[in-house]
Design a protein around this motif. Structure first.
Motif, PDB file in Angstrom:
ATOM      1  N   UNK A  12     -19.021  13.064 -28.503  1.00  0.00           N
ATOM      2  CA  UNK A  12     -20.121  13.536 -27.658  1.00  0.00           C
ATOM      3  C   UNK A  12     -21.410  13.618 -28.460  1.00  0.00           C
ATOM      4  N   UNK A  13     -21.332  14.131 -29.696  1.00  0.00           N
ATOM      5  CA  UNK A  13     -22.523  14.192 -30.542  1.00  0.00           C
ATOM      6  C   UNK A  13     -23.079  12.804 -30.817  1.00  0.00           C
ATOM      7  N   UNK A  14     -22.182  11.842 -31.063  1.00  0.00           N
ATOM      8  CA  UNK A  14     -22.638  10.475 -31.304  1.00  0.00           C
ATOM      9  C   UNK A  14     -23.297   9.891 -30.057  1.00  0.00           C
ATOM     10  N   UNK A  15     -22.736  10.186 -28.886  1.00  0.00           N
ATOM     11  CA  UNK A  15     -23.315   9.713 -27.621  1.00  0.00           C
ATOM     12  C   UNK A  15     -24.702  10.319 -27.396  1.00  0.00           C
ATOM     13  N   UNK A  16     -24.863  11.595 -27.681  1.00  0.00           N
ATOM     14  CA  UNK A  16     -26.156  12.270 -27.506  1.00  0.00           C
ATOM     15  C   UNK A  16     -27.189  11.690 -28.464  1.00  0.00           C
ATOM     16  N   UNK A  17     -26.797  11.501 -29.743  1.00  0.00           N
ATOM     17  CA  UNK A  17     -27.737  10.930 -30.719  1.00  0.00           C
ATOM     18  C   UNK A  17     -28.141   9.516 -30.325  1.00  0.00           C
ATOM     19  N   UNK A  32     -15.664   2.339 -28.695  1.00  0.00           N
ATOM     20  CA  UNK A  32     -15.180   1.374 -29.697  1.00  0.00           C
ATOM     21  C   UNK A  32     -16.137   1.316 -30.874  1.00  0.00           C
ATOM     22  N   UNK A  33     -17.447   1.311 -30.592  1.00  0.00           N
ATOM     23  CA  UNK A  33     -18.430   1.304 -31.680  1.00  0.00           C
ATOM     24  C   UNK A  33     -18.307   2.576 -32.512  1.00  0.00           C
ATOM     25  N   UNK A  34     -18.130   3.701 -31.818  1.00  0.00           N
ATOM     26  CA  UNK A  34     -18.012   4.971 -32.526  1.00  0.00           C
ATOM     27  C   UNK A  34     -16.768   4.985 -33.407  1.00  0.00           C
ATOM     28  N   UNK A  35     -15.635   4.518 -32.903  1.00  0.00           N
ATOM     29  CA  UNK A  35     -14.401   4.509 -33.678  1.00  0.00           C
ATOM     30  C   UNK A  35     -14.512   3.566 -34.874  1.00  0.00           C
ATOM     31  N   UNK A  36     -15.166   2.398 -34.666  1.00  0.00           N
ATOM     32  CA  UNK A  36     -15.340   1.449 -35.775  1.00  0.00           C
ATOM     33  C   UNK A  36     -16.228   2.058 -36.857  1.00  0.00           C
ATOM     34  N   UNK A  37     -17.310   2.726 -36.448  1.00  0.00           N
ATOM     35  CA  UNK A  37     -18.193   3.372 -37.412  1.00  0.00           C
ATOM     36  C   UNK A  37     -17.476   4.499 -38.139  1.00  0.00           C
ATOM     37  N   UNK A  38     -16.663   5.249 -37.416  1.00  0.00           N
ATOM     38  CA  UNK A  38     -15.904   6.337 -38.028  1.00  0.00           C
ATOM     39  C   UNK A  38     -14.925   5.799 -39.063  1.00  0.00           C
ATOM     40  N   UNK A  39     -14.250   4.683 -38.733  1.00  0.00           N
ATOM     41  CA  UNK A  39     -13.314   4.070 -39.684  1.00  0.00           C
ATOM     42  C   UNK A  39     -14.054   3.545 -40.908  1.00  0.00           C
ATOM     43  N   UNK A  40     -15.245   2.982 -40.688  1.00  0.00           N
ATOM     44  CA  UNK A  40     -16.051   2.478 -41.804  1.00  0.00           C
ATOM     45  C   UNK A  40     -16.468   3.615 -42.735  1.00  0.00           C
ATOM     46  N   UNK A  41     -16.890   4.727 -42.155  1.00  0.00           N
ATOM     47  CA  UNK A  41     -17.282   5.879 -42.963  1.00  0.00           C
ATOM     48  C   UNK A  41     -16.075   6.452 -43.710  1.00  0.00           C
ATOM     49  N   UNK A  42     -14.912   6.433 -43.062  1.00  0.00           N
ATOM     50  CA  UNK A  42     -13.709   6.946 -43.722  1.00  0.00           C
ATOM     51  C   UNK A  42     -13.356   6.083 -44.934  1.00  0.00           C
ATOM     52  N   UNK A  43     -13.428   4.762 -44.767  1.00  0.00           N
ATOM     53  CA  UNK A  43     -13.124   3.871 -45.879  1.00  0.00           C
ATOM     54  C   UNK A  43     -14.117   4.059 -47.022  1.00  0.00           C
ATOM     55  N   UNK A  44     -15.394   4.243 -46.668  1.00  0.00           N
ATOM     56  CA  UNK A  44     -16.397   4.472 -47.704  1.00  0.00           C
ATOM     57  C   UNK A  44     -16.133   5.778 -48.441  1.00  0.00           C
ATOM     58  N   UNK A  45     -15.721   6.810 -47.689  1.00  0.00           N
ATOM     59  CA  UNK A  45     -15.418   8.090 -48.317  1.00  0.00           C
ATOM     60  C   UNK A  45     -14.217   7.971 -49.249  1.00  0.00           C
ATOM     61  N   UNK A  46     -13.167   7.266 -48.798  1.00  0.00           N
ATOM     62  CA  UNK A  46     -11.980   7.082 -49.639  1.00  0.00           C
ATOM     63  C   UNK A  46     -12.314   6.292 -50.896  1.00  0.00           C
TER      64      UNK A  46
END
Length: 388
Positions: free
Chosen positions: A67-72, A311-325
């Motif tokens: 929801x926060x991503x949708x609002x932003x 789908x865009x949000x989930x892909x971005x979330x996965x990308x951020x997770x990989x970067x964090x790892x």
């Protein structure tokens, strides 16, 4: 003689209409009587006569990341969308697909609202001295999140402008009367409402006629509390919203993550539908809250399993997770090399580390078994390691 007879016949027909209106009236100005289905549903209003007896409570927790991503995303495009707008739009879509939630009990009969209306409290100013007023907004089932946002903003602005609404004017008028007059007016009104003959002006003026009443306690720093249903009026669902909190959850990679979430507390009149229907409806509501991009679609029964926005949000979330790892792995390797340099010296550690194959963990295991610490023999090193 014939004219007199015609007059009596007209009078008899008018009296018959009155009798039909009093005892056999099927519809109201704000609802249509429901028929068909399980006979148990129609006997329940006689067994459980009030909404207070029929209250059912349920709490749902909503994750706010999507929801926060949708609002932003919308605010970057110049559209002001709030969490409250998303919630009301999700309620609208849910009730459009699950119409039994839009029912109410009046006069021991089951009715369905002719439209979808939401009530919510607006304070003129955020202080103890600020007056409260109830905003009432009517929506069409075809409305998207953007129409919902515009209608709510217009209604809220009207309240905050200081302009008196019809219900405020009517209440102020009543308060000028003596107590016996107020009691008589409400007794008469309740009788008319029971028989489906409440005047339209009263339905529009009293803040008790709606599909859902929503109270956003989170804006005051409060938690989601269970609010009672009102005996007067037609509101069968009361929803309160709490304050957002951050809680630890298990992520997709089984790692601990912090997630922002909010609690919702529902109070529902159990006579409008059975438990199976209610649970499935609340799951549908959760689906819309978890994927707010679906609220951009017009109409009902949206045949989309997952929106492109999600789908865009989930892909971005996965990308951020990989970067964090990757960052965490880099930090572990740097820390391991630093500790290794403390034992072997920086030049030797660098050569040894470059020659190592595998991860930092494999290197640490090899170091503990094959590297002789200064002043010790290999056997002593292994013995000390076993003692650790």
């Amino acid at each position: 003689m014939l004219s007199r007879l015609d007059e009596f016949e007209d009078l008899d027909r008018n009296l018959e209409r009155v009798r039909m209106a009093l005892f056999f009236k099927r519809n109201r100005s704000d609802g249509k009587q429901v028929s068909g289905g399980d006979p148990l549903n129609y006997i329940m209003p006689y067994l459980i006569r009030s909404r207070v007896e029929a209250q059912v409570y349920s709490t749902y927790t909503i994750q706010l990341d999507a929801i926060d991503a949708f609002i932003r995303e919308n605010r970057r495009q110049g559209r002001r969308i709030t969490f409250f707008n998303v919630l009301v739009a999700a309620l609208l879509k849910t009730i459009a697909e699950r119409p039994r939630l839009n029912r109410f009990i009046a006069g021991r009969r089951i009715y369905e609202h002719k439209n979808f209306e939401v009530l919510y409290v607006v304070k003129a100013e955020m202080s103890e001295a600020g007056n409260e007023s109830v905003a009432k907004v009517s929506f069409d089932y075809e409305d998207t999140i953007y129409e919902v946002s515009e209608k709510m903003a217009a209604s809220t602005q009207q309240v905050k402008s200081g302009e008196l609404k019809n219900d405020d004017k009517f209440i102020r008028l009543l308060l000028r009367m003596p107590r016996w007059a107020i009691r008589s007016i409400f007794a008469t009104y309740r009788w008319l409402d029971f028989h489906g003959m409440a005047p339209q002006a009263g339905i529009e003026s009293f803040p008790f006629y709606s599909s859902v009443f929503v109270s956003h306690l989170g804006t005051l720093g409060g938690n989601a509390a269970y609010h009672h249903l009102y005996e007067m009026g037609t509101t069968s669902i009361f929803l309160t919203i709490g304050s957002p909190t951050e809680v630890p959850i298990r992520g997709d990679d089984d790692q601990l993550e912090w997630s922002k979430q909010i609690d919702l507390a529902f109070n529902v009149d159990e006579r409008i539908c059975d438990g199976y229907y209610l649970v499935k409806s609340l799951r549908l509501f959760q689906r819309y809250m978890n994927d707010p991009w679906l609220l951009e679609y017009e109409g009902i029964n949206i045949n989309v399993q997952r929106s492109e926005g999600l789908k865009r949000f989930m892909a971005k979330k996965a990308e951020l997770r990989q970067a964090r790892l990757a960052e965490e792995e880099s930090k572990r390797e740097a820390e391991f090399e630093r500790r290794l340099a403390a034992v072997l010296g920086s030049e030797s550690a660098s050569k040894w580390y470059r020659a190592m194959a595998g991860s930092a963990t494999a290197g640490h295991e090899r170091l503990s078994t094959e590297i002789e610490l200064p002043g010790t023999s290999p056997e002593q090193s292994r013995e000390e390691q076993s003692l650790r």
